[in-house]
Design a protein around this motif. Structure first.
Motif, PDB file in Angstrom:
ATOM      1  N   GLU A 134     -82.447 -51.531 -86.566  1.00 46.31           N
ATOM      2  CA  GLU A 134     -81.903 -50.225 -86.945  1.00 46.31           C
ATOM      3  C   GLU A 134     -82.826 -49.512 -87.930  1.00 46.31           C
ATOM      4  O   GLU A 134     -83.107 -48.317 -87.798  1.00 46.31           O
ATOM      5  N   LEU A 135     -83.274 -50.236 -88.949  1.00 45.54           N
ATOM      6  CA  LEU A 135     -84.177 -49.636 -89.938  1.00 45.54           C
ATOM      7  C   LEU A 135     -85.468 -49.170 -89.270  1.00 45.54           C
ATOM      8  O   LEU A 135     -85.999 -48.104 -89.604  1.00 45.54           O
ATOM      9  N   LEU A 136     -85.963 -49.956 -88.332  1.00 45.46           N
ATOM     10  CA  LEU A 136     -87.198 -49.597 -87.643  1.00 45.46           C
ATOM     11  C   LEU A 136     -86.992 -48.352 -86.795  1.00 45.46           C
ATOM     12  O   LEU A 136     -87.831 -47.437 -86.796  1.00 45.46           O
ATOM     13  N   ASN A 137     -85.876 -48.278 -86.096  1.00 44.03           N
ATOM     14  CA  ASN A 137     -85.592 -47.107 -85.264  1.00 44.03           C
ATOM     15  C   ASN A 137     -85.383 -45.853 -86.087  1.00 44.03           C
ATOM     16  O   ASN A 137     -85.590 -44.731 -85.604  1.00 44.03           O
ATOM     17  N   GLN A 138     -84.954 -46.012 -87.342  1.00 44.04           N
ATOM     18  CA  GLN A 138     -84.773 -44.877 -88.248  1.00 44.04           C
ATOM     19  C   GLN A 138     -86.061 -44.515 -88.987  1.00 44.04           C
ATOM     20  O   GLN A 138     -86.067 -43.635 -89.845  1.00 44.04           O
ATOM     21  N   ASN A 139     -87.154 -45.219 -88.649  1.00 42.33           N
ATOM     22  CA  ASN A 139     -88.466 -44.972 -89.271  1.00 42.33           C
ATOM     23  C   ASN A 139     -88.448 -45.200 -90.777  1.00 42.33           C
ATOM     24  O   ASN A 139     -89.169 -44.539 -91.536  1.00 42.33           O
ATOM     25  N   ARG A 140     -87.644 -46.178 -91.209  1.00 44.77           N
ATOM     26  CA  ARG A 140     -87.602 -46.521 -92.617  1.00 44.77           C
ATOM     27  C   ARG A 140     -88.525 -47.686 -92.945  1.00 44.77           C
ATOM     28  O   ARG A 140     -88.627 -48.092 -94.102  1.00 44.77           O
ATOM     29  N   PRO A 157     -94.157 -53.234 -79.563  1.00 40.78           N
ATOM     30  CA  PRO A 157     -94.307 -54.618 -80.025  1.00 40.78           C
ATOM     31  C   PRO A 157     -95.709 -55.161 -79.790  1.00 40.78           C
ATOM     32  O   PRO A 157     -96.365 -54.826 -78.802  1.00 40.78           O
ATOM     33  N   GLU A 158     -96.147 -55.995 -80.707  1.00 40.74           N
ATOM     34  CA  GLU A 158     -97.426 -56.697 -80.598  1.00 40.74           C
ATOM     35  C   GLU A 158     -97.122 -58.191 -80.692  1.00 40.74           C
ATOM     36  O   GLU A 158     -96.961 -58.729 -81.785  1.00 40.74           O
ATOM     37  N   PRO A 159     -97.004 -58.887 -79.555  1.00 42.83           N
ATOM     38  CA  PRO A 159     -96.656 -60.313 -79.594  1.00 42.83           C
ATOM     39  C   PRO A 159     -97.651 -61.121 -80.416  1.00 42.83           C
ATOM     40  O   PRO A 159     -98.870 -60.993 -80.246  1.00 42.83           O
ATOM     41  N   LEU A 160     -97.121 -61.951 -81.303  1.00 39.47           N
ATOM     42  CA  LEU A 160     -97.971 -62.774 -82.167  1.00 39.47           C
ATOM     43  C   LEU A 160     -97.876 -64.255 -81.820  1.00 39.47           C
ATOM     44  O   LEU A 160     -98.874 -64.971 -81.875  1.00 39.47           O
ATOM     45  N   LEU A 273     -92.231 -63.948 -81.013  1.00 40.35           N
ATOM     46  CA  LEU A 273     -92.317 -63.333 -82.343  1.00 40.35           C
ATOM     47  C   LEU A 273     -93.322 -62.191 -82.258  1.00 40.35           C
ATOM     48  O   LEU A 273     -94.490 -62.409 -81.926  1.00 40.35           O
ATOM     49  N   SER A 274     -92.862 -60.959 -82.508  1.00 40.50           N
ATOM     50  CA  SER A 274     -93.741 -59.787 -82.356  1.00 40.50           C
ATOM     51  C   SER A 274     -93.789 -58.957 -83.628  1.00 40.50           C
ATOM     52  O   SER A 274     -92.793 -58.835 -84.356  1.00 40.50           O
ATOM     53  N   LEU A 275     -94.954 -58.394 -83.869  1.00 39.29           N
ATOM     54  CA  LEU A 275     -95.113 -57.394 -84.915  1.00 39.29           C
ATOM     55  C   LEU A 275     -94.784 -56.052 -84.273  1.00 39.29           C
ATOM     56  O   LEU A 275     -95.433 -55.657 -83.312  1.00 39.29           O
ATOM     57  N   CYS A 276     -93.750 -55.372 -84.763  1.00 39.13           N
ATOM     58  CA  CYS A 276     -93.247 -54.161 -84.107  1.00 39.13           C
ATOM     59  C   CYS A 276     -93.500 -52.925 -84.951  1.00 39.13           C
ATOM     60  O   CYS A 276     -93.139 -52.872 -86.136  1.00 39.13           O
ATOM     61  N   TRP A 277     -94.121 -51.924 -84.334  1.00 40.02           N
ATOM     62  CA  TRP A 277     -94.472 -50.676 -85.004  1.00 40.02           C
ATOM     63  C   TRP A 277     -93.588 -49.533 -84.506  1.00 40.02           C
ATOM     64  O   TRP A 277     -93.365 -49.415 -83.299  1.00 40.02           O
ATOM     65  N   PRO A 278     -93.093 -48.683 -85.400  1.00 41.50           N
ATOM     66  CA  PRO A 278     -92.378 -47.488 -84.945  1.00 41.50           C
ATOM     67  C   PRO A 278     -93.372 -46.470 -84.386  1.00 41.50           C
ATOM     68  O   PRO A 278     -94.350 -46.118 -85.040  1.00 41.50           O
ATOM     69  N   ARG A 279     -93.132 -46.003 -83.181  1.00 36.67           N
ATOM     70  CA  ARG A 279     -94.080 -45.091 -82.544  1.00 36.67           C
ATOM     71  C   ARG A 279     -94.163 -43.740 -83.253  1.00 36.67           C
ATOM     72  O   ARG A 279     -95.195 -43.061 -83.175  1.00 36.67           O
ATOM     73  N   ALA A 280     -93.078 -43.335 -83.939  1.00 37.99           N
ATOM     74  CA  ALA A 280     -93.030 -42.000 -84.532  1.00 37.99           C
ATOM     75  C   ALA A 280     -93.804 -41.887 -85.842  1.00 37.99           C
ATOM     76  O   ALA A 280     -94.045 -40.777 -86.317  1.00 37.99           O
ATOM     77  N   LEU A 281     -94.195 -43.021 -86.431  1.00 39.35           N
ATOM     78  CA  LEU A 281     -94.870 -42.977 -87.729  1.00 39.35           C
ATOM     79  C   LEU A 281     -96.357 -43.299 -87.583  1.00 39.35           C
ATOM     80  O   LEU A 281     -96.732 -44.222 -86.848  1.00 39.35           O
ATOM     81  N   PRO A 282     -97.211 -42.570 -88.310  1.00 39.25           N
ATOM     82  CA  PRO A 282     -98.619 -42.948 -88.350  1.00 39.25           C
ATOM     83  C   PRO A 282     -98.793 -44.231 -89.150  1.00 39.25           C
ATOM     84  O   PRO A 282     -98.005 -44.509 -90.064  1.00 39.25           O
ATOM     85  N   ARG A 283     -99.790 -45.009 -88.806  1.00 37.77           N
ATOM     86  CA  ARG A 283    -100.036 -46.272 -89.510  1.00 37.77           C
ATOM     87  C   ARG A 283    -100.974 -46.022 -90.686  1.00 37.77           C
ATOM     88  O   ARG A 283    -102.124 -45.617 -90.501  1.00 37.77           O
ATOM     89  N   SER A 284    -100.500 -46.276 -91.883  1.00 36.25           N
ATOM     90  CA  SER A 284    -101.323 -46.074 -93.070  1.00 36.25           C
ATOM     91  C   SER A 284    -102.345 -47.205 -93.183  1.00 36.25           C
ATOM     92  O   SER A 284    -102.187 -48.279 -92.593  1.00 36.25           O
ATOM     93  N   ASN A 285    -103.390 -46.968 -93.972  1.00 33.39           N
ATOM     94  CA  ASN A 285    -104.398 -48.006 -94.207  1.00 33.39           C
ATOM     95  C   ASN A 285    -103.769 -49.236 -94.852  1.00 33.39           C
ATOM     96  O   ASN A 285    -104.121 -50.373 -94.526  1.00 33.39           O
ATOM     97  N   ALA A 286    -102.833 -48.996 -95.770  1.00 31.36           N
ATOM     98  CA  ALA A 286    -102.187 -50.121 -96.444  1.00 31.36           C
ATOM     99  C   ALA A 286    -101.352 -50.932 -95.466  1.00 31.36           C
ATOM    100  O   ALA A 286    -101.359 -52.171 -95.506  1.00 31.36           O
ATOM    101  N   ALA A 287    -100.622 -50.250 -94.570  1.00 34.99           N
ATOM    102  CA  ALA A 287     -99.807 -50.964 -93.583  1.00 34.99           C
ATOM    103  C   ALA A 287    -100.677 -51.789 -92.642  1.00 34.99           C
ATOM    104  O   ALA A 287    -100.347 -52.935 -92.311  1.00 34.99           O
TER     105      ALA A 287
END
Length: 312
Positions: A134-140, A157-160, A273-287
C-alpha cells in the motif's frame, strides 16, 4: 495551490485531525482550517469528511492526496539532487521491509549505509507485505522488498533471490495423517500431505499467501485456513502451541524457535524476493546507492549457501 498548502493537506490526512495536523505543521488550527476551506473552494468539491472523531479524506481527497504526495516527493528529490550535485551521496531514502526481510537484512543495511553513506538518512517501514505494498502504491517509499515477481502498472519488481517454504509445526491429530498422501521424512513433507490440514497464514493481501493459494489451487488441494494472522509472532506462536501449522521460510524462525518442528515442502514451494520500485517516482542517487547496498547484502547471503538462492 502552492507547496505550503500541499504540505498542510498531507498533514491533515496523515494525522486524521486538524488539531494534531496544526501541531505538526506549527500553525494555528483556525489558519489550517481556512487553508483547507480554500482548497475545497479551489477544487469545488469536499476533500474531507468532518466528524467528532476527526477528519478522513473523501474520494476526491484521496485522489488529491496521492498526487500531492508525488509532487512533494519529487520536490524533495529535486532539492536533494540540486544540493548534492557533484558532492557526496545524501538525502532521505524511505524503504519498506516485510517483517521477515527486516529480520534478515535490516540491521546489515542500516550498518552498511551508515558506514558508507553517512549523509543518507534512512526511513525504514517494517510491516506485513500487504501494508508495505500500500505504501509503495501511494508513492510513499523509494523502494521496498516484496515477495513478488510480477510487474504491475504501479510497481516494477527486480527479482533478487528465492527461498523455499517450510511447514512449521505439527499437524493436529485430527487432521488426515500425512503418510496417507505421500512419503514424509523427518526433514520433508509432501505437498499433497497438506491437503485440508488446519493452517494459519497471513491474509490474502500478503505475498506469501498468494504463493500458497496459487500452489494449492494448481494442485487441486483444499487450503484450510483457520485464521488469518498478519503477525509473524502470532503465526509462530500458533505453530509452537500446536494450534495449527503455518507455512514460512526458514529465515522467519528466530534463535528461540530451534525446537519448533519444521519440514521442507516437496516438491519445493518457493517465494521470490524482489526489490520493487514505484514507477511514478524518479530514482534519486541516494535511493540507487542504498539499493546497491541491499543487492550486495542479499548476494552475500546467497553466497553463504543458506536457504536463499538466486532468483529464477
Amino acid at each position: 495551490m502552492d507547496i505550503r498548502a500541499m504540505r498542510y493537506f498531507v498533514a491533515i490526512v496523515d494525522q486524521g485531525s486538524l488539531t494534531r495536523a496544526a501541531e505538526v505543521v506549527c500553525v494555528a488550527q483556525p489558519a489550517l482550517s481556512q487553508q483547507l476551506a480554500t482548497l475545497e473552494d479551489e477544487f469545488g468539491v469536499p476533500l474531507v469528511h468532518r466528524s467528532a472523531k476527526g477528519v478522513r479524506p473523501t474520494e476526491a481527497g484521496k485522489t488529491l492526496y496521492r498526487h500531492v504526495r508525488n509532487i512533494l516527493r519529487q520536490v524533495e528529490i529535486a532539492g536533494a539532487d540540486v544540493r548534492v550535485a557533484g558532492a557526496e551521496v545524501s538525502g532521505t531514502v524511505a524503504i519498506g521491509l516485510p517483517t521477515t526481510a527486516a529480520a534478515a537484512f535490516g540491521m546489515a543495511l542500516i550498518r552498511t549505509v551508515r558506514q558508507r553513506y553517512p549523509q543518507v538518512r534512512l526511513q525504514l517501514f517494517e510491516s506485513m507485505s500487504g501494508y508495505i505494498s500500500e505504501l509503495l502504491n501511494q508513492n510513499r517509499l523509494d523502494f521496498a522488498i516484496l515477495f513478488r515477481d510480477t510487474p504491475s502498472r504501479a510497481v516494477e519488481p527486480e527479482p533478487l533471490a528465492s527461498e523455499p517454504l517450510y511447514l512449521i509445526g505439527t499437524p493436529p491429530v485430527t487432521a488426515p495423517r500425512p503418510g496417507k498422501r505421500g512419503s514424509a521424512t523427518a526433514d520433508t513433507v509432501p505437498l499433497k500431505a497438506l491437503d485440508g490440514i488446519p493452517l494459519v497464514l497471513p491474509s490474502g493481501s500478503q505475498g506469501l499467501r498468494e504463493v500458497v493459494e496459487r500452489t494449492f489451487a494448481k494442485a487441486g488441494m483444499n487450503l484450510n485456513v483457520v485464521a488469518d494472522l498478519d503477525s509473524l509472532p502470532f503465526l509462530l506462536a500458533s505453530a509452537r502451541e500446536g494450534l495449527a501449522c503455518t507455512i514460512l521460510p526458514a529465515s522467519s524462525l528466530g534463535d528461540g524457535d530451534a525446537t519448533v518442528p519444521r519440514r521442507l515442502i516437496v516438491p519445493e514451494l518457493r517465494r521470490t524476493l524482489s526489490l520493487c520500485w514505484p514507477r511514478a517516482l524518479p530514482r534519486s542517487n541516494a535511493a540507487e546507492a542504498v539499493a546497491d547496498v541491499l543487492r550486495e547484502i542479499v548476494g552475500e547471503r546467497i553466497a553463504l549457501g543458506g536457504s536463499l538462492a538466486p532468483a529464477g
